[in-house]
Design an enzyme around this catalytic site. Structure first.
Site, PDB file in Angstrom:
ATOM      1  N   PHE A   1      66.414  10.325  66.106  1.00 59.22           N
ATOM      2  CA  PHE A   1      66.910  11.470  66.881  1.00 59.22           C
ATOM      3  C   PHE A   1      66.200  11.590  68.241  1.00 59.22           C
ATOM      4  O   PHE A   1      66.820  11.423  69.299  1.00 59.22           O
ATOM      5  CB  PHE A   1      66.765  12.725  66.004  1.00 59.22           C
ATOM      6  CG  PHE A   1      66.718  14.014  66.756  1.00 59.22           C
ATOM      7  CD1 PHE A   1      67.742  14.355  67.628  1.00 59.22           C
ATOM      8  CD2 PHE A   1      65.649  14.881  66.589  1.00 59.22           C
ATOM      9  CE1 PHE A   1      67.699  15.560  68.333  1.00 59.22           C
ATOM     10  CE2 PHE A   1      65.602  16.070  67.280  1.00 59.22           C
ATOM     11  CZ  PHE A   1      66.616  16.409  68.163  1.00 59.22           C
ATOM     12  N   ILE A   2      64.899  11.827  68.230  1.00 57.10           N
ATOM     13  CA  ILE A   2      64.198  12.004  69.518  1.00 57.10           C
ATOM     14  C   ILE A   2      64.138  10.663  70.256  1.00 57.10           C
ATOM     15  O   ILE A   2      64.345  10.586  71.468  1.00 57.10           O
ATOM     16  CB  ILE A   2      62.782  12.584  69.314  1.00 57.10           C
ATOM     17  CG1 ILE A   2      62.860  13.952  68.625  1.00 57.10           C
ATOM     18  CG2 ILE A   2      62.054  12.713  70.662  1.00 57.10           C
ATOM     19  CD1 ILE A   2      61.510  14.590  68.310  1.00 57.10           C
TER      20      ILE A   2
ATOM     21  N   THR B   1      53.723   4.036  56.117  1.00 60.70           N
ATOM     22  CA  THR B   1      54.387   3.933  57.421  1.00 60.70           C
ATOM     23  C   THR B   1      53.630   4.746  58.467  1.00 60.70           C
ATOM     24  O   THR B   1      53.348   4.262  59.570  1.00 60.70           O
ATOM     25  CB  THR B   1      55.843   4.460  57.314  1.00 60.70           C
ATOM     26  OG1 THR B   1      56.520   3.672  56.352  1.00 60.70           O
ATOM     27  CG2 THR B   1      56.558   4.406  58.641  1.00 60.70           C
TER      28      THR B   1
ATOM     29  N   TYR C   1      51.971  14.559  55.048  1.00 66.21           N
ATOM     30  CA  TYR C   1      52.500  14.246  56.382  1.00 66.21           C
ATOM     31  C   TYR C   1      51.530  14.759  57.454  1.00 66.21           C
ATOM     32  O   TYR C   1      51.185  14.039  58.391  1.00 66.21           O
ATOM     33  CB  TYR C   1      53.880  14.889  56.533  1.00 66.21           C
ATOM     34  CG  TYR C   1      54.560  14.655  57.854  1.00 66.21           C
ATOM     35  CD1 TYR C   1      54.874  13.377  58.266  1.00 66.21           C
ATOM     36  CD2 TYR C   1      54.905  15.720  58.680  1.00 66.21           C
ATOM     37  CE1 TYR C   1      55.514  13.147  59.478  1.00 66.21           C
ATOM     38  CE2 TYR C   1      55.559  15.514  59.886  1.00 66.21           C
ATOM     39  CZ  TYR C   1      55.858  14.224  60.284  1.00 66.21           C
ATOM     40  OH  TYR C   1      56.496  14.014  61.478  1.00 66.21           O
TER      41      TYR C   1
END
Ligand code: UDP
Length: 325
Positions: free
Chosen positions: A11-12, A95, A149
């Protein structure tokens, strides 16, 4: 200027590619298409010097080779969305930790200026009015998967910052506060595209928790132009910079606005956090950015309010809908 954008199909990332290509950059995107799509890149695929590489930031040699050829790196590839993190905690951690290490180590080895995308999640449950970059982190237990996160992104910032300050290679860390806009998918949790999709389909709009929790949504069209500006501003190097919007809203208030602006017949429903995300989930009640550092560094001034943002998403979805035969 040869620019590498990791996560450029997201998206960004894809809006950043549009912006950089319009400024004449030759952009290479590295993306594993786990949450991004090549449709997001439709406007730049045929641009001069544009290259798309389908690959993983955990592939160290691939990352090193691509960074070596670049003049600047924007690192946006990450496991994103609350559902992604909660459903795939180990994969997301790898990741977000090792992927960032690979990108930053390659950038420093080849002396390529780099930006690392971080997030307002790093502040955790700190609900102070106007979170400044030096505000404390307040996290729940590491056994609550939501915080993994925030923890990983906090370490990413440290990796970026320590390498940047030791090597002298320009490094900027950006903290995005609930950035939203066209192309964002609701599939992995993000509330605005979920509500817009539900309202446009006249389906129930699913508020989680009481709906009194508050957020401040920033437009991708305000945030993206700030990224190259920060990269061109030596005073921004080796610091974290908040980027976001100004208009705060409760999640119930957001649901009402989306229903109203789409002219929907949807009803608003309430779901427990546990039912929505699984056992032991914690939410934060409030998150509001202080963006005065970005204002001072690059004159950052968000101009799009919530109605504007919702309209831009609705228009984009209506344009993308197949025309009935
Ligand atoms: N949320 C909601 N309904 C949804 C998805 C999310 O009420 O269908 C809530 C979520 O629990 C949180 C807020 O909306 O309180 C923002 O969620 P999002 O995942 O977009 O961002 P974050 O929690 O990272 O601020």
């Amino acid at each position: 200027m040869k620019t590498l954008v990791t996560g450029g199909a997201g998206f960004i990332g894809s809006h950043l590619c549009d912006h950089l290509v319009a400024r004449g950059h030759h952009v290479t995107v590295l993306d594993d298409l786990s949450t991004g799509t090549t449709e997001n890149l439709a406007g730049v695929l045929d641009a001069p010097g544009f290259t798309f590489v389908h690959g993983d930031i955990l592939d160290r040699d691939l990352v090193d080779g691509l960074v070596a050829e670049a003049d600047c790196v924007y690192h946006l590839a990450a496991a994103v969305g609350v559902h992604t993190i909660v459903d795939n905690p180990l994969r997301s951690l790898r990741t977000n930790l090792h992927g960032t290490e690979n990108v930053v180590e390659a950038a420093v080895a080849h002396k390529v200026p780099y930006m690392v995308a971080s997030t307002s999640e790093v502040y955790g449950k700190n609900d102070t009015d106007g979170l400044r970059e030096d505000a404390d982190r307040i996290y729940g237990s590491p056994t609550k998967s939501r915080w993994s996160y925030a923890a990983a992104k906090g370490l990413d910032e440290l990796v970026a910052y320590v390498h940047g300050s030791q090597s002298g290679v320009p490094c900027v860390i950006t903290r995005f506060f609930n950035v939203v806009g066209p192309r964002q998918t609701g599939r992995y949790g993000m509330v605005v595209p979920r509500f817009v999709g539900q309202a446009m389909a006249d389906e129930p709009v699913t508020v989680y928790g009481s709906g009194t929790q508050r957020r401040c949504f920033g437009s991708v069209f305000d945030v993206v132009p700030a990224l190259p500006k920060l990269m061109e501003t030596p005073e921004a190097y080796n610091r974290a910079v908040n980027l976001g919007g100004r208009e705060e809203v409760s999640i119930k208030g957001l649901a009402d606005r989306v229903v109203e602006l789409t002219g929907s017949t949807s009803v608003i429903t309430y779901t427990d956090y546990e039912e929505a995300y699984g056992e032991g989930y914690e939410d934060m009640q409030r998150r509001y950015p202080d963006t005065s550092l970005a204002q001072r560094l690059i004159g950052f001034e968000p101009t799009r309010g919530l109605d504007d943002i919702i309209h831009s998403i609705v228009d984009h979805r209506r344009a993308a809908r197949p025309v009935p035969a």
